[in-house]
Design an enzyme around this catalytic site. Structure first.
Site, short mmCIF file in Angstrom:
data_model
loop_
_atom_site.label_atom_id
_atom_site.label_comp_id
_atom_site.label_asym_id
_atom_site.label_seq_id
_atom_site.Cartn_x
_atom_site.Cartn_y
_atom_site.Cartn_z
CG HIS A 15 -4.37 -2.98 -3.28
ND1 HIS A 15 -5.31 -3.52 -4.13
CD2 HIS A 15 -5.05 -2.06 -2.55
CE1 HIS A 15 -6.48 -2.95 -3.93
NE2 HIS A 15 -6.34 -2.05 -2.96
CG HIS A 17 -6.75 1.76 0.41
ND1 HIS A 17 -7.49 2.41 -0.55
CD2 HIS A 17 -6.85 0.43 0.12
CE1 HIS A 17 -8.02 1.52 -1.38
NE2 HIS A 17 -7.65 0.32 -1.00
CE LYS A 104 -8.24 -0.74 -7.77
NZ LYS A 104 -7.98 -0.89 -6.36
CG HIS A 146 -12.60 -3.41 -6.30
ND1 HIS A 146 -12.29 -3.27 -4.96
CD2 HIS A 146 -13.77 -4.12 -6.34
CE1 HIS A 146 -13.24 -3.87 -4.23
NE2 HIS A 146 -14.14 -4.38 -5.06
CG HIS A 184 -8.84 -6.79 -3.67
ND1 HIS A 184 -9.77 -7.06 -4.64
CD2 HIS A 184 -8.93 -5.45 -3.43
CE1 HIS A 184 -10.39 -5.94 -4.97
NE2 HIS A 184 -9.89 -4.95 -4.26
CG ASP A 257 -7.58 -3.62 -0.32
OD1 ASP A 257 -7.46 -2.39 -0.36
OD2 ASP A 257 -8.65 -4.22 -0.56
#
Ligand code: DOR
Ligand code: ZN
Ligand code: ZN
Length: 352
Positions: A15, A17, A104, A146, A184, A257
């Protein structure tokens, strides 16, 4: 004192970004320096650039690849950002064509608010997405969620738990064959659900959620650098999630994350962005947690083996080594403050 060195297969981040443009150029080298072989890349770029189509996913993958140094073996694993308009056929084609390996799911309110960063185009009607989930179940495409309620009435600290009962459990019951990754995890009820749900339900856990509880957000006054979504929870949740992770549960894996934001977007008084940037220290942070729990023997599976198969990966045949020693976390990368920047960790990745 235990072992002074640990060698595990090279890891992958489940995960991540990376953003785009200058930020991508700034942060990508830190994931490469962490000796990751691959990372599952989140597509919540600012609307209208979210990675919701095959064309966008290919272009974004190419932008990432164009910034890799020659000879790099790093694989960006692309994901499809699900919207209320995404067609089941498109999800399946992108998967079969090898463009993305997972979908996602972010949630948002009807007016586009209430979700996490850049989730205004996210799913407002989860029931309306059931045809997509049916196609994914059939094709074996993982759903990365999420999972937080976006209902404004719900207490911020209960949002993951409420989403578990209102959305995730019904989803799992409706599609028991659908591979679900509960991203997460912060609430011990979600962690216990993953444990009890059986073979198709998985979890990722960040390093920061293993280390901090909700007090951190108020440490030294309102502390934007400890603010992320889901928000850190009470310490009893953190400890229970962490106990499952460091006991070596095979359906829990490392997903940082890592979410870079310019210091200005974080430090402003009102409306600061959610996200914690851990990429420059991820292996050391996780190693520190496992060492504190006397569980270094479980680190390799958590970082490098668990969940590999669902993203179409083989655990790496190459290794990486961490040694006991001092690693000072860099304070900043470009204009981004690093989680625990300036602090010294007792583990260091060899090759830094
Ligand atoms: O804290 C977060 N930051 N949580 C998310 O879900 C998104 C991420 C981001 O993109 O900044
Ligand atoms: Zn998220
Ligand atoms: Zn994220």
């Amino acid at each position: 004192m235990g072992t002074d060195s640990i060698t595990i297969p090279r890891w992958f981040d489940r995960h991540l970004h990376l953003r785009d443009g200058d930020m991508l150029r700034t942060v990508l080298p830190h994931t490469l320096a962490s000796q990751a072989t691959a990372a599952v890349i989140m597509g919540n770029l600012p609307p209208p650039n979210e990675i919701s189509t095959i064309v966008k996913a290919i272009a974004y993958r190419d932008r990432i690849i164009s910034m890799l140094p020659p000879g790099s073996d790093f694989t960006p694993i692309m994901t499809c950002y699900l919207t209320d308009e995404t067609a089941p056929e498109d999800v399946v084609s992108g998967y079969k064509e090898g463009v993305w390996r997972a979908v996602k799911l972010y949630l948002a309110r009807k007016d586009g608010s209430g979700g996490t960063s850049h989730s205004s185009r996210a799913v407002k009607d989860i029931r309306g997405r059931y045809p997509v989930f049916a196609a994914m179940e059939k094709e074996g495409i993982p759903l990365l969620g999420h999972f937080e309620s976006v209902d404004p009435e719900i207490d911020e600290f209960d949002r993951e738990m409420i989403c578990l009962y209102l959305n995730v459990i019904p989803l799992h019951e409706a599609f028991p064959g659908l591979k679900i990754v509960f991203e997460h995890i912060t609430d011990n009820r979600s962690a216990e659900f993953v444990v009890s749900a059986g073979d198709n339900v998985f979890a990722t856990v960040t390093a920061h959620h293993l280390m901090i509880n909700r007090n951190a957000m108020f440490d030294g006054g309102m502390n934007p650098f400890k603010y992320c979504k889901p928000v850190p929870k009470r310490d009893d949740h953190r400890r229970k999630v962490r106990a499952i992770v460091t006991a070596g549960h095979p359906r829990f894996g490392a997903g940082t994350d890592s979410a870079p934001w310019d210091e200005a977007a974080k430090a402003r008084g009102f409306g600061c962005s959610a996200g914690i940037f851990t990429a420059p220290a991820a292996p050391e942070l996780y190693a520190t947690v496992f060492d504190e729990d006397g569980a270094l023997d479980k680190l390799g599976a958590f970082m490098s083996v668990n969940l590999a198969e669902i993203y179409g990966l083989e655990p790496s045949k190459e290794t990486m080594t961490l040694v006991r020693g001092s690693f000072t976390i860099p304070e900043r990368v470009g204009t981004v403050r690093v989680f625990k920047g300036g602090e010294i960790l007792p583990w260091k990745l060899v090759g830094r």
